[in-house]
Design a protein around this motif. Structure first.
Motif, PDB file in Angstrom:
ATOM      1  N   ASN A 128       0.789  -1.229   0.000  1.00  0.00           N
ATOM      2  CA  ASN A 128       0.000   0.000   0.000  1.00  0.00           C
ATOM      3  C   ASN A 128       0.825   1.284   0.000  1.00  0.00           C
ATOM      4  O   ASN A 128       0.255   2.377   0.027  1.00  0.00           O
ATOM      5  CB  ASN A 128      -0.928   0.027   1.220  1.00  0.00           C
ATOM      6  N   ILE A 129       2.143   1.165   0.017  1.00  0.00           N
ATOM      7  CA  ILE A 129       3.005   2.337   0.198  1.00  0.00           C
ATOM      8  C   ILE A 129       3.999   2.464  -0.948  1.00  0.00           C
ATOM      9  O   ILE A 129       4.537   1.464  -1.419  1.00  0.00           O
ATOM     10  CB  ILE A 129       3.787   2.232   1.533  1.00  0.00           C
ATOM     11  N   HIS A 177       0.296   6.631   0.053  1.00  0.00           N
ATOM     12  CA  HIS A 177      -0.360   5.454   0.626  1.00  0.00           C
ATOM     13  C   HIS A 177      -1.675   5.209  -0.109  1.00  0.00           C
ATOM     14  O   HIS A 177      -2.374   6.158  -0.455  1.00  0.00           O
ATOM     15  CB  HIS A 177      -0.617   5.674   2.124  1.00  0.00           C
TER      16      HIS A 177
END
Length: 186
Positions: A36-37, A66
């Motif tokens: 997610n990053i 993010h």
């Protein structure tokens, strides 16, 4: 599309709620990806405004995106110390062209001395009416600003004291070494 690999260079494109391109960063090196990053770094990169005006960033910076949070964070390495510029914005998406997000006007700037300042409140109010953000977006952004302020206060994520040093050093290690080879010398 899958996230780019560490060491890849990507463009970053910021849009406004009405779909217009707001700003493009030409070249950012990806230094870390997780599910997610995405963390990237750039140094004096070309930035193009939606109206075509171009300029070059003044200092090295890290960018933190993010997929679940409605903000992104720019860590700027200034002569007077680390400063942060935080955009209230949609979570990012990425395609073959660029990493993309919608910028919702409100920004939080954190100065090297720790002072926090909310920016562009008037621009947000104007665009909220102009483009009809609606209560849902307004509520998400209100909650996201509170979460962002909590991250700042608790020194979470990019605000952790070690974050800038760790990721900037990683960027320095990954950058191509400038070729100082002179013709005729081996």
């Amino acid at each position: 599309m899958a996230l780019p690999k560490e060491g890849d260079y990507i463009a970053i494109q910021s849009y406004k709620h009405n779909g217009n391109l707001h700003r493009t960063w030409q070249s950012t090196m990806v230094v870390k990806t997780e599910q997610n990053i995405l963390i990237g770094a750039n140094d004096r990169t070309l930035i193009t405004e939606g109206d075509g005006r171009k300029w070059v960033s003044r200092e090295p910076a890290l960018v933190y995106f993010h997929k679940k949070y409605w903000f992104n964070i720019i860590v700027m390495f200034r002569p007077e110390g680390i400063a942060y510029y935080c955009n209230l914005a949609t979570p990012f998406i990425i395609d073959r062209e660029a990493l993309k997000y919608i910028d919702y006007d409100l920004d939080v700037k954190v100065f090297p001395d720790g002072e926090k300042r909310l920016l562009d409140v008037e621009e947000y109010a104007l665009n909220k009416k102009r483009w009809n953000y609606g209560e849902k977006i307004d509520s998400i952004l209100r909650d996201s600003s509170l979460e962002l302020l909590e991250w700042i206060d608790k020194k979470k994520g990019p605000f952790a004291p070690a974050f800038p040093k760790i990721w900037y050093e990683r960027y320095q290690q990954m950058r191509p070494i400038k070729n100082n080879y002179r013709r005729g010398k081996q």
